[in-house]
Design a protein around this motif. Structure first.
Motif, PDB file in Angstrom:
ATOM      1  N   VAL A   1       0.834  -1.205   0.000  1.00  0.00           N
ATOM      2  CA  VAL A   1       0.000   0.000   0.000  1.00  0.00           C
ATOM      3  C   VAL A   1       0.869   1.256   0.000  1.00  0.00           C
ATOM      4  CG1 VAL A   1      -1.639   1.328   1.352  1.00  0.00           C
ATOM      5  CG2 VAL A   1      -2.000  -1.087   1.014  1.00  0.00           C
ATOM      6  N   LEU A   2       1.979   1.169   0.727  1.00  0.00           N
ATOM      7  CA  LEU A   2       2.895   2.313   0.784  1.00  0.00           C
ATOM      8  C   LEU A   2       3.409   2.669  -0.618  1.00  0.00           C
ATOM      9  CD1 LEU A   2       4.134   3.932   3.155  1.00  0.00           C
ATOM     10  CD2 LEU A   2       6.168   2.519   2.911  1.00  0.00           C
ATOM     11  N   SER A   3       3.728   1.660  -1.400  1.00  0.00           N
ATOM     12  CA  SER A   3       4.289   1.940  -2.728  1.00  0.00           C
ATOM     13  C   SER A   3       3.197   2.209  -3.750  1.00  0.00           C
ATOM     14  CB  SER A   3       5.161   0.776  -3.186  1.00  0.00           C
ATOM     15  OG  SER A   3       4.411  -0.408  -3.196  1.00  0.00           O
ATOM     16  N   LEU A   4       1.940   1.813  -3.438  1.00  0.00           N
ATOM     17  CA  LEU A   4       0.860   1.992  -4.411  1.00  0.00           C
ATOM     18  C   LEU A   4       0.444   3.445  -4.558  1.00  0.00           C
ATOM     19  CD1 LEU A   4      -1.659  -0.889  -3.795  1.00  0.00           C
ATOM     20  CD2 LEU A   4      -0.653  -0.259  -5.973  1.00  0.00           C
ATOM     21  N   ASP A   5       0.622   4.212  -3.497  1.00  0.00           N
ATOM     22  CA  ASP A   5       0.085   5.568  -3.483  1.00  0.00           C
ATOM     23  C   ASP A   5       0.530   6.359  -4.717  1.00  0.00           C
ATOM     24  OD1 ASP A   5      -1.255   7.779  -2.559  1.00  0.00           O
ATOM     25  OD2 ASP A   5       0.536   8.541  -1.560  1.00  0.00           O
ATOM     26  N   GLY A   6       1.776   6.173  -5.105  1.00  0.00           N
ATOM     27  CA  GLY A   6       2.274   6.961  -6.233  1.00  0.00           C
ATOM     28  C   GLY A   6       2.049   6.334  -7.593  1.00  0.00           C
ATOM     29  N   LEU A   7       1.314   5.199  -7.621  1.00  0.00           N
ATOM     30  CA  LEU A   7       1.227   4.434  -8.875  1.00  0.00           C
ATOM     31  C   LEU A   7       0.755   5.292 -10.053  1.00  0.00           C
ATOM     32  CD1 LEU A   7       1.450   1.760 -10.328  1.00  0.00           C
ATOM     33  CD2 LEU A   7      -0.798   1.135  -9.475  1.00  0.00           C
ATOM     34  N   LEU A  19      -2.891  -5.465  -8.187  1.00  0.00           N
ATOM     35  CA  LEU A  19      -4.039  -5.223  -9.063  1.00  0.00           C
ATOM     36  C   LEU A  19      -5.191  -4.580  -8.285  1.00  0.00           C
ATOM     37  CD1 LEU A  19      -3.847  -8.552 -11.036  1.00  0.00           C
ATOM     38  CD2 LEU A  19      -3.928  -6.302 -12.107  1.00  0.00           C
ATOM     39  N   LEU A  20      -5.512  -5.159  -7.110  1.00  0.00           N
ATOM     40  CA  LEU A  20      -6.609  -4.596  -6.323  1.00  0.00           C
ATOM     41  C   LEU A  20      -6.244  -3.194  -5.839  1.00  0.00           C
ATOM     42  CD1 LEU A  20      -7.690  -7.684  -4.170  1.00  0.00           C
ATOM     43  CD2 LEU A  20      -8.834  -6.738  -6.164  1.00  0.00           C
ATOM     44  N   GLY A  21      -5.004  -3.049  -5.422  1.00  0.00           N
ATOM     45  CA  GLY A  21      -4.561  -1.749  -4.950  1.00  0.00           C
ATOM     46  C   GLY A  21      -4.573  -0.711  -6.058  1.00  0.00           C
ATOM     47  N   GLY A  22      -4.332  -1.166  -7.284  1.00  0.00           N
ATOM     48  CA  GLY A  22      -4.366  -0.259  -8.433  1.00  0.00           C
ATOM     49  C   GLY A  22      -5.725   0.419  -8.560  1.00  0.00           C
ATOM     50  N   ILE A  23      -6.789  -0.331  -8.254  1.00  0.00           N
ATOM     51  CA  ILE A  23      -8.141   0.260  -8.320  1.00  0.00           C
ATOM     52  C   ILE A  23      -8.230   1.405  -7.321  1.00  0.00           C
ATOM     53  CG2 ILE A  23     -10.601  -0.186  -8.103  1.00  0.00           C
ATOM     54  CD1 ILE A  23     -10.039  -3.133  -8.631  1.00  0.00           C
ATOM     55  N   GLY A  24      -7.755   1.136  -6.112  1.00  0.00           N
ATOM     56  CA  GLY A  24      -7.799   2.183  -5.084  1.00  0.00           C
ATOM     57  C   GLY A  24      -6.933   3.371  -5.466  1.00  0.00           C
ATOM     58  N   ALA A  25      -5.739   3.085  -6.001  1.00  0.00           N
ATOM     59  CA  ALA A  25      -4.827   4.166  -6.384  1.00  0.00           C
ATOM     60  C   ALA A  25      -5.445   5.017  -7.486  1.00  0.00           C
ATOM     61  CB  ALA A  25      -3.497   3.584  -6.844  1.00  0.00           C
TER      62      ALA A  25
END
Lengths: 223, 193
Positions: free
Chosen positions: A66-72, A145-151
């Motif tokens: 999640v930490l790294s997803l924020d900037g995706l 992939l799931l985190g990408g939706i949130g990002a």
């Protein structure tokens, strides 16, 4: 026309990641620090550590992801690259898949590679090592992939990172349960194929559905 | 090439501008004019399909569209050449990156990271994208902003070439700078009644 987007985007993302390689290390160091705090907090008893090992490693992996997803998508959103991508007429789901694949290669794969070391630290039972690695190899792409939706949903918000974790952690619960159950079963000498099979099924489902959800969320965020 | 009918967008239930009708044919240059805040950028983004109109329709001829927005779409960590090479790969353009760099006068900065460029140089780098991939329709948001006199001449030259090819361009400008020797048509954005 539509197929040409995946490789150029993936290549660009890897090049960008290489240019900012020091930033890549942060989630990994974070992961290692979180895991190494547990023996200090709960005591260094080997029995206790073995019991909590899977949970600790997997939860730390969730946090690091999640930490790294924020900037995706934030960079692409802020500098206008996202607009250019939408205008280019390429398939946006495929572009989203390329970005997530890039994210997994630089943020998820290192976790998988690092996990044997973490298993050693946490005194995970012998039988659980390989299953832990497999569960992470199947699980971390699903997390990306799931985190990408949130990002994608939070990309246009200030301080979207905090909302992002609230959005995606509930989605991560089934993955966490399956992975922890598989590794625990393996260390107890019980069959674990069922859980791994379900993890693989979750990955396939996320692979086939998440790119469309991410694309829709990105379009929404541009408005 | 581009048609808009009774195009309107509402923000917080208030229309941003009066309904817009626009017919852009090949070889035409349209200027969107209006004071700051009139909705020029919004209209360009509507025409590009980045925003969905509240009512009305936009239809674009099939084919690629080139868009230049306030955010230029350059990656700060990539060099000028790498930024353009990425765009080339993305659009499948055949024009060589080197000639586009030369055409916008960035030869000296080709291996400089985009973050180290001045605002005008960044704009030139973004303009080079227009040369790489010929698109029949250009949508440019304030293309003259940040450019020096030479850069302004460069934009005029690019526009003249685009119109010669039979391409069309819709651009916004707040009226201080206008292409001097090109025939252009004006769409003044009006406040909603």
């Amino acid at each position: 026309m539509t197929g040409r987007v995946f490789l150029p985007l993936l290549r660009r993302d890897l090049l960008l990641a290489y240019r900012r390689r020091s930033e890549l290390l942060l989630p990994l160091v974070f992961l290692m620090v979180v895991v190494s705090l547990f023996p200090l907090g709960v005591g260094p008893g080997l029995q206790v550590l073995s019991r909590i090992a899977v949970g600790v490693i997997w939860i730390a992996a969730l946090l690091a992801t999640v930490l790294s997803l924020d900037g995706l998508f934030r960079g692409d959103f802020e500098d206008g690259s996202l607009e250019q991508l939408v205008i280019s007429g390429h398939s946006l789901p495929l572009a989203a898949l390329a970005r997530v694949a890039g994210h997994w290669l630089v943020a998820g794969l290192p976790i998988v590679l690092l996990s044997p070391l973490l298993a050693l630290w946490m005194n995970l039972g012998e039988g659980g090592w390989s299953v832990l690695v497999i569960s992470l190899a199947l699980g971390t792409p699903t997390l990306s992939l799931l985190g990408g939706i949130g990002a994608a949903l939070t990309v246009s918000l200030h301080r979207g990172g905090q909302l992002l974790s609230l959005l995606v952690f509930p989605l991560y619960v089934p993955i966490l349960i399956l992975a922890a159950s598989a590794v625990t079963a393996a260390t107890d000498g019980l069959p674990y194929n069922g859980q791994l099979g379900l993890l693989a099924a979750a990955l396939v489902a996320a692979l086939s559905l998440a790119p469309w959800a991410i694309a829709a969320a990105l379009r929404l965020s541009l408005e | 090439m581009l048609k808009a009918r009774k195009l309107q967008l509402e923000r917080h239930f208030e229309p941003v501008f009066a309904p817009v009708d626009l017919d852009v044919a090949g070889g035409e240059l349209w200027l969107l004019t209006g004071p700051n805040g009139a909705g020029k950028t919004t209209l360009i983004r509507l025409l590009a399909g980045l925003l969905r109109p509240t009512s009305g329709t936009v239809s674009r001829a099939p084919g690629p569209v080139a868009f230049l927005g306030h955010q230029l779409g350059l990656k700060d960590d990539l060099t000028v050449a790498e930024n353009l090479a990425f765009h080339q790969a993305l659009t499948g353009a055949e024009a060589p990156v080197e000639s586009a760099i030369a055409a916008v006068g960035l030869e000296g900065a080709r291996n400089q990271a985009a973050r180290t460029l001045s605002a005008g140089q960044r704009k030139r780098c973004a303009l080079a994208r227009l040369l790489l991939a010929p698109a029949p329709l250009w949508l440019l948001d304030e293309p003259y902003a940040n450019l020096d006199a030479e850069g302004v001449a460069l934009v005029d030259r690019l526009l003249a070439e685009q119109l010669d090819r039979g391409g069309a361009c819709v651009m916004s400008t707040h009226g201080a700078l206008r292409p001097p020797e090109l025939p252009w048509r004006e769409l003044a954005i009006e406040a909603p009644s």
